[in-house]
Design an enzyme around this catalytic site. Structure first.
Site, short mmCIF file in Angstrom:
data_model
loop_
_atom_site.label_atom_id
_atom_site.label_comp_id
_atom_site.label_asym_id
_atom_site.label_seq_id
_atom_site.Cartn_x
_atom_site.Cartn_y
_atom_site.Cartn_z
N GLY A 82 0.82 -1.33 0.07
CA GLY A 82 -0.10 -0.02 0.00
C GLY A 82 1.00 1.29 -0.03
O GLY A 82 2.04 1.12 0.50
N GLN A 87 3.05 10.05 1.48
CA GLN A 87 4.40 9.38 1.44
C GLN A 87 5.21 9.85 0.35
O GLN A 87 6.31 9.67 0.50
CB GLN A 87 4.17 7.93 1.48
CG GLN A 87 3.54 7.33 2.78
CD GLN A 87 3.75 5.98 2.67
OE1 GLN A 87 2.44 5.21 2.19
NE2 GLN A 87 4.49 5.12 3.11
N CYS A 101 6.60 0.02 6.98
CA CYS A 101 6.10 0.99 6.35
C CYS A 101 7.27 1.32 5.27
O CYS A 101 8.47 1.57 5.59
CB CYS A 101 5.82 2.20 7.29
SG CYS A 101 5.13 3.74 6.47
N LEU A 102 6.65 1.71 4.08
CA LEU A 102 7.88 2.27 3.05
C LEU A 102 8.44 3.43 3.71
O LEU A 102 9.57 3.90 3.14
CB LEU A 102 7.24 2.36 1.76
CG LEU A 102 6.50 1.07 1.37
CD1 LEU A 102 5.84 1.38 -0.17
CD2 LEU A 102 7.61 -0.11 1.17
N HIS A 145 -3.75 1.44 7.93
CA HIS A 145 -2.47 2.07 7.97
C HIS A 145 -2.41 3.02 6.91
O HIS A 145 -1.68 4.15 7.20
CB HIS A 145 -1.32 0.84 7.54
CG HIS A 145 -0.16 1.20 7.23
ND1 HIS A 145 0.87 1.00 8.23
CD2 HIS A 145 0.52 2.06 6.20
CE1 HIS A 145 2.10 1.45 7.97
NE2 HIS A 145 1.66 1.87 6.65
N GLU A 146 -3.10 2.92 5.67
CA GLU A 146 -2.90 4.03 4.71
C GLU A 146 -3.71 4.98 5.13
O GLU A 146 -3.33 6.24 4.80
CB GLU A 146 -3.28 3.37 3.23
CG GLU A 146 -2.33 2.16 2.99
CD GLU A 146 -0.75 2.62 2.97
OE1 GLU A 146 -0.63 3.85 2.58
OE2 GLU A 146 -0.19 1.63 3.04
N HIS A 156 -1.78 7.37 7.39
CA HIS A 156 -0.85 8.17 6.60
C HIS A 156 -1.51 9.83 6.03
O HIS A 156 -0.86 10.59 6.29
CB HIS A 156 -0.27 7.43 5.22
CG HIS A 156 0.86 6.59 5.46
ND1 HIS A 156 1.98 7.10 6.10
CD2 HIS A 156 0.96 5.43 5.46
CE1 HIS A 156 3.07 6.01 6.46
NE2 HIS A 156 2.24 4.92 5.77
#
Length: 152
Positions: free
Chosen positions: A25, A30, A73-74, A115-116, A119
């Site tokens: 995702g 981000q 997480c990226l 999670h997304e 963000h």
């Protein structure tokens, strides 16, 4: 929000970036874009693949059991920590065409949806951690950024 070709390009770029980083995702925030958009290509706990995007998402339901599971997480590559999330989640928003969309997730996919959405509200999973879990991941993040050096 403008629902033209610029938004379609953002979604395409988000997918490309997510796949290049081997993520499941990615939210526009981000990559420095303020628009409320995220993409996902994420399995649930039964290994059913969920693929799509949501524009102007709202987390409208969190339910089920709260489970602590590994979350990465990226935005914090190489780090992960046991993070509490509900095992059911529903996100509502619209598609690139402005059509209403409702996405229901269970298990790992529910974790991804929460999670997304976090963000897009300015949160990272570490913001949901407390105590030693939070301290440990923040120490590792600090060590990781020092080892990469300036501009890393």
């Amino acid at each position: 929000m403008d629902f033209g070709p610029d938004l379609a390009q953002l979604v395409e770029d988000l997918f490309a970036t997510m796949y290049a980083a081997r993520g499941v995702g990615l939210a526009a925030s981000q990559v420095g874009d303020p628009r409320r958009v995220f993409v996902y290509d994420c399995p649930d706990d039964e290994d059913v693949r969920h693929l799509g995007h949501v524009v102007n998402p709202r987390l409208v339901e969190k339910d089920g059991v709260v489970l602590r599971g590994p979350e990465g997480c990226l935005s914090l590559p190489g780090l992960e920590a046991g993070t509490e999330r509900h095992d059911e989640a529903v996100v509502e928003g619209v598609t690139l065409d402005g059509d209403p969309v409702r996405v229901r997730g269970t298990g790992f996919f529910a974790r991804c949806l929460q999670h997304e959405c976090d963000h897009l509200d300015g949160l990272l999973y570490v913001d949901r951690l407390t105590g030693w879990r939070r301290r440990r991941v923040l120490r590792r993040a600090a060590r990781s950024s020092r080892s990469r050096g300036p501009g890393g």
